[in-house]
Write a protein that holds these residues in place. Structure first.
Motif, PDB file in Angstrom:
ATOM      1  N   UNK A 208       0.834  -1.210   0.000  1.00  0.00           N
ATOM      2  CA  UNK A 208       0.000   0.000   0.000  1.00  0.00           C
ATOM      3  C   UNK A 208       0.863   1.252   0.000  1.00  0.00           C
ATOM      4  N   UNK A 209       1.899   1.261   0.857  1.00  0.00           N
ATOM      5  CA  UNK A 209       2.774   2.432   0.927  1.00  0.00           C
ATOM      6  C   UNK A 209       3.519   2.614  -0.394  1.00  0.00           C
ATOM      7  N   UNK A 210       3.952   1.512  -0.986  1.00  0.00           N
ATOM      8  CA  UNK A 210       4.662   1.592  -2.266  1.00  0.00           C
ATOM      9  C   UNK A 210       3.797   2.247  -3.334  1.00  0.00           C
ATOM     10  N   UNK A 211       2.534   1.847  -3.413  1.00  0.00           N
ATOM     11  CA  UNK A 211       1.632   2.426  -4.411  1.00  0.00           C
ATOM     12  C   UNK A 211       1.403   3.911  -4.149  1.00  0.00           C
ATOM     13  N   UNK A 212       1.234   4.273  -2.884  1.00  0.00           N
ATOM     14  CA  UNK A 212       1.032   5.680  -2.534  1.00  0.00           C
ATOM     15  C   UNK A 212       2.279   6.503  -2.838  1.00  0.00           C
ATOM     16  N   UNK A 213       3.439   5.930  -2.520  1.00  0.00           N
ATOM     17  CA  UNK A 213       4.710   6.640  -2.708  1.00  0.00           C
ATOM     18  C   UNK A 213       4.980   6.858  -4.196  1.00  0.00           C
ATOM     19  N   UNK A 214       4.703   5.822  -5.012  1.00  0.00           N
ATOM     20  CA  UNK A 214       4.910   5.933  -6.456  1.00  0.00           C
ATOM     21  C   UNK A 214       3.987   6.993  -7.051  1.00  0.00           C
ATOM     22  N   UNK A 215       2.730   6.994  -6.625  1.00  0.00           N
ATOM     23  CA  UNK A 215       1.778   7.991  -7.123  1.00  0.00           C
ATOM     24  C   UNK A 215       2.212   9.397  -6.713  1.00  0.00           C
ATOM     25  N   UNK A 216       2.711   9.535  -5.490  1.00  0.00           N
ATOM     26  CA  UNK A 216       3.166  10.843  -5.005  1.00  0.00           C
ATOM     27  C   UNK A 216       4.353  11.329  -5.837  1.00  0.00           C
TER      28      UNK A 216
ATOM     29  N   UNK B 191      15.697  -4.967  13.169  1.00  0.00           N
ATOM     30  CA  UNK B 191      16.862  -5.437  13.915  1.00  0.00           C
ATOM     31  C   UNK B 191      17.173  -4.538  15.106  1.00  0.00           C
ATOM     32  N   UNK B 192      16.743  -3.282  15.046  1.00  0.00           N
ATOM     33  CA  UNK B 192      16.901  -2.365  16.174  1.00  0.00           C
ATOM     34  C   UNK B 192      15.780  -2.555  17.194  1.00  0.00           C
ATOM     35  N   UNK B 193      14.552  -2.696  16.691  1.00  0.00           N
ATOM     36  CA  UNK B 193      13.374  -2.694  17.572  1.00  0.00           C
ATOM     37  C   UNK B 193      12.816  -4.085  17.878  1.00  0.00           C
ATOM     38  N   UNK B 194      13.053  -5.049  17.009  1.00  0.00           N
ATOM     39  CA  UNK B 194      12.452  -6.366  17.169  1.00  0.00           C
ATOM     40  C   UNK B 194      11.095  -6.446  16.511  1.00  0.00           C
ATOM     41  N   UNK B 195      10.227  -5.464  16.807  1.00  0.00           N
ATOM     42  CA  UNK B 195       8.889  -5.380  16.216  1.00  0.00           C
ATOM     43  C   UNK B 195       8.629  -3.922  15.828  1.00  0.00           C
ATOM     44  N   UNK B 196       7.768  -3.708  14.835  1.00  0.00           N
ATOM     45  CA  UNK B 196       7.448  -2.359  14.378  1.00  0.00           C
ATOM     46  C   UNK B 196       5.949  -2.156  14.340  1.00  0.00           C
ATOM     47  N   UNK B 197       5.498  -0.952  14.744  1.00  0.00           N
ATOM     48  CA  UNK B 197       4.099  -0.625  14.547  1.00  0.00           C
ATOM     49  C   UNK B 197       3.940   0.055  13.187  1.00  0.00           C
ATOM     50  N   UNK B 198       2.707   0.393  12.823  1.00  0.00           N
ATOM     51  CA  UNK B 198       2.448   0.916  11.478  1.00  0.00           C
ATOM     52  C   UNK B 198       3.147   2.250  11.228  1.00  0.00           C
TER      53      UNK B 198
ATOM     54  N   UNK C 131       5.941   3.440  12.658  1.00  0.00           N
ATOM     55  CA  UNK C 131       7.369   3.180  12.518  1.00  0.00           C
ATOM     56  C   UNK C 131       7.683   2.589  11.148  1.00  0.00           C
ATOM     57  N   UNK C 132       6.841   1.650  10.721  1.00  0.00           N
ATOM     58  CA  UNK C 132       7.047   0.996   9.431  1.00  0.00           C
ATOM     59  C   UNK C 132       6.953   2.008   8.290  1.00  0.00           C
ATOM     60  N   UNK C 133       5.955   2.871   8.342  1.00  0.00           N
ATOM     61  CA  UNK C 133       5.756   3.878   7.291  1.00  0.00           C
ATOM     62  C   UNK C 133       6.939   4.857   7.261  1.00  0.00           C
ATOM     63  N   UNK C 134       7.367   5.308   8.431  1.00  0.00           N
ATOM     64  CA  UNK C 134       8.521   6.205   8.521  1.00  0.00           C
ATOM     65  C   UNK C 134       9.769   5.564   7.913  1.00  0.00           C
ATOM     66  N   UNK C 135      10.033   4.305   8.266  1.00  0.00           N
ATOM     67  CA  UNK C 135      11.226   3.625   7.767  1.00  0.00           C
ATOM     68  C   UNK C 135      11.150   3.381   6.269  1.00  0.00           C
ATOM     69  N   UNK C 136       9.940   3.105   5.770  1.00  0.00           N
ATOM     70  CA  UNK C 136       9.787   2.919   4.319  1.00  0.00           C
ATOM     71  C   UNK C 136      10.193   4.199   3.584  1.00  0.00           C
ATOM     72  N   UNK C 137       9.635   5.323   4.003  1.00  0.00           N
ATOM     73  CA  UNK C 137       9.934   6.582   3.307  1.00  0.00           C
ATOM     74  C   UNK C 137      11.397   6.985   3.482  1.00  0.00           C
ATOM     75  N   UNK C 138      11.952   6.735   4.652  1.00  0.00           N
ATOM     76  CA  UNK C 138      13.358   7.054   4.917  1.00  0.00           C
ATOM     77  C   UNK C 138      14.260   6.271   3.955  1.00  0.00           C
ATOM     78  N   UNK C 139      14.049   4.967   3.875  1.00  0.00           N
ATOM     79  CA  UNK C 139      14.881   4.134   3.010  1.00  0.00           C
ATOM     80  C   UNK C 139      14.670   4.416   1.537  1.00  0.00           C
ATOM     81  N   UNK C 140      13.409   4.622   1.139  1.00  0.00           N
ATOM     82  CA  UNK C 140      13.109   4.901  -0.270  1.00  0.00           C
ATOM     83  C   UNK C 140      13.792   6.191  -0.713  1.00  0.00           C
ATOM     84  N   UNK C 141      13.732   7.222   0.149  1.00  0.00           N
ATOM     85  CA  UNK C 141      14.334   8.500  -0.239  1.00  0.00           C
ATOM     86  C   UNK C 141      15.861   8.415  -0.264  1.00  0.00           C
ATOM     87  N   UNK C 142      16.440   7.683   0.663  1.00  0.00           N
ATOM     88  CA  UNK C 142      17.892   7.468   0.622  1.00  0.00           C
ATOM     89  C   UNK C 142      18.315   6.835  -0.695  1.00  0.00           C
ATOM     90  N   UNK C 143      17.540   5.848  -1.164  1.00  0.00           N
ATOM     91  CA  UNK C 143      17.888   5.161  -2.403  1.00  0.00           C
ATOM     92  C   UNK C 143      17.705   6.061  -3.620  1.00  0.00           C
TER      93      UNK C 143
END
Length: 407
Positions: free
Chosen positions: A10-18, A259-266, A268-280
Motif C-alpha cells: 500500500x505504501x509503495x503504491x502511494x509513494x509511487x503515485x506521489x 533489527x533495532x526494535x524487534x517489532x514495528x508498529x504501522x 514506525x514501518x511507514x517512517x522507515x519505508x519513506x526514509x529508506x526509499x528516499x535514501x535510495x
C-alpha cells in the motif's frame, strides 16, 4: 500475505503515485549565497583543512584535537545546532563505530577498507535509528551481521566474472537460508554470508520474530529484482524501474528497523519505508552516470539526459520536502533528527549536481550553485587537495588494524 507485506504494498503504491505527481520545476528558495559569502565560507574551510592536514601528518595524531576541531568547524562555520552535533559526535556513536570496525575485522580479517566503509553506511543508519527510537547505542550481533551481509552479497552480485545464472543460483540458495533452511555453501564467501545469517538467528528467534526474517527476505527479493536493471532482454516500464529503486532502499531500512526494535508498529514501518526509499532515490540520482556507464539502467541512469535529470532532481527535492513534513507529523518531538537528515540530504542533492555537471543543463547548474555555500570551482580544487588526506586516513586505519590484531 502478512500484515506488513500488505502495508508495504500500500505504501509503495502511494509513494509511487506521489512521486509521479511531484512538481518538476526548479524550487523557489529564499536562501542564496552571494560571492562574498561563498569566499568567507571557503576561507574558513581552508583554515580548517590546514589544521586537520597538519594533525594527520604527525606520527601520533591527536584524535581528540581532530574531533574537537571538526566539531567546532561544523558548529561555528557550517551552523550546525549543538543538539545535532551531539548526535553526530557523541562518544557513544564514535565508540560504536570503532567497535564495529574491530568486530568486522575479527569476523573477516580480509575485509578491505572499502568494504568496511561500505558497511559503515548502514551501521550509521542503524546507530541513528537506535538513538531516534531511544535504544542503547551499541553494536549488536545482528547489527554487525546485517551491515556486513550486503558488502558480501552486493559484491558477489556485481562481480562481472560471475555469470548471471550463477548469481541467480546463489540468490535462490540465499533465499532458502534466509527462510531458515539448511543450505550447503558453494564458496568461502557464501559460507561467510550464511554465518552472518546465523548471527542474526542467535539474537532473534524465528518463532517470535517472523516479520523480522520476512523483512530480510524482502530486501533479498528487492536485490534480486534489481538484476533486471542490467538485463538487455527485460523491458521495464518507468514505474517498474522506480519501484525497483524504492523497494531496494525501503526494504533495507525497514530491516534495519526490525533489527533495532524487534517489532514495528504501522507508524514506525511507514517512517522507515519513506526514509529508506528516499535514501535510495538520492543514491541512484548521485550514481546515475556511473550506473549508466556500467550498463545498469536504473530509473535515473535510464533518463541521463540534461533535461531529464534537471526535472528528476527537482522532483527529488519536492519528495524530500514531503518526507520532512511527515516526520514533523509523526514525530513532533524529534525535530532535531528531522533537521539533521534534511541538512544531510540537501548536501547530497548539491553533490549530485556538482559531481555530474555534464548531465545537467548549464542554466540548472548555475541556479543550483547559487544555493551552495561554496563555488563549484573551489570544490573541484579541494577534491584534488583532499586526496592526500584520504590516503593519510587510510594509513591510520591500517595502523589501527595492525595494532588491534597484532596478537
Amino acid at each position: 500475505m502478512t500484515f506488513h507485506s500488505d502495508l508495504r504494498n500500500r505504501i509503495q503504491n502511494e509513494y509511487t503515485a506521489q512521486w509521479m505527481n511531484c512538481p518538476d520545476h526548479f524550487p523557489e528558495s529564499k536562501r542564496q549565497f552571494s560571492y562574498l559569502e561563498k569566499r568567507i565560507w571557503e576561507i574558513k574551510f581552508n583554515h580548517f583543512l590546514r589544521l586537520i592536514k597538519k594533525e594527520f601528518k604527525l606520527h601520533h595524531p591527536n584524535k581528540t584535537k581532530i574531533l574537537d576541531r571538526s566539531k567546532a568547524f561544523f558548529e561555528e562555520n557550517l551552523a550546525y545546532p549543538h543538539e545535532q552535533l551531539t548526535m553526530i559526535f557523541s562518544a557513544e556513536m564514535l565508540n560504536a563505530t570503532k567497535d564495529f570496525i574491530r568486530k568486522a575485522w575479527t569476523f573477516d580479517s580480509e575485509l578491505s577498507q572499502i568494504e568496511i566503509f561500505q558497511a559503515l553506511r548502514n551501521v550509521w543508519v542503524m546507530l541513528g535509528l537506535q538513538s531516534f527510537f531511544g535504544k542503547e547505542i551499541k553494536i549488536t550481533a545482528s547489527l554487525l551481521a546485517y551491515s556486513l551481509l550486503y558488502p558480501y552479497t552486493d559484491n558477489l552480485i556485481d562481480t562481472p566474472t560471475i555469470s548471471k545464472n550463477e548469481k541467480l543460483d546463489f540468490c535462490d540458495r540465499f533465499a532458502l537460508r534466509l527462510n531458515g533452511k539448511h543450505v550447503d555453501a558453494k564458496s568461502s564467501i557464501e559460507s561467510r554470508i550464511f554465518d552472518l545469517v546465523a548471527m542474526i538467528e542467535s539474537e532473534f528467534e524465528r518463532k517470535t520474530h517472523p516479520e523480522l526474517f520476512e523483512s530480510l527476505l524482502a530486501i533479498h527479493h528487492a536485490q534480486t529484482q534489481s538484476l533486471k536493471l542490467v538485463s538487455t532482454k527485460t523491458e521495464l516500464s518507468e514505474d517498474e524501474r522506480f519501484q525497483i529503486c524504492i523497494e531496494k532502499g525501503a526494504t533495507s531500512v525497514i530491516a534495519d528497523g526490525f533489527l533495532v526494535m524487534g517489532h514495528l508498529d504501522e507508524k514506525q514501518y511507514h517512517f522507515l519505508y519513506e526514509y529508506g526509499a528516499y535514501l535510495q532515490i538520492l543514491d541512484d540520482l548521485q550514481d546515475a552516470r556511473d550506473d549508466y556507464e556500467e550498463g545498469i539502467m536504473t530509473y535515473f541512469s535510464k533518463n541521463i539526459s540534461q533535461s531529464q535529470l534537471d526535472h528528476l532532481l527537482c522532483k527529488t527535492y519536492y519528495m524530500g520536502k514531503s518526507f520532512y513534513q511527515n516526520i514533523e507529523k509523526w514525530y513532533p518531538n524529534e525535530l532535531s533528527f528531522k533537521d539533521l537528515i534534511q541538512r544531510s540530504f540537501s548536501f547530497l542533492l548539491l553533490a549530485s549536481v556538482y559531481q555530474n555537471q555534464a548531465d545537467f543543463s548549464d542554466v540548472f547548474v548555475q541556479n543550483i550553485e547559487k544555493h551552495a555555500p561554496f563555488r563549484f570551482s573551489f570544490l573541484q580544487k579541494k577534491k584534488v587537495e583532499l586526496d592526500p588526506l584520504r590516503h593519510y586516513l587510510l594509513e591510520k586505519v591500517e595502523a589501527y588494524k595492525a595494532k588491534e590484531f597484532a596478537h
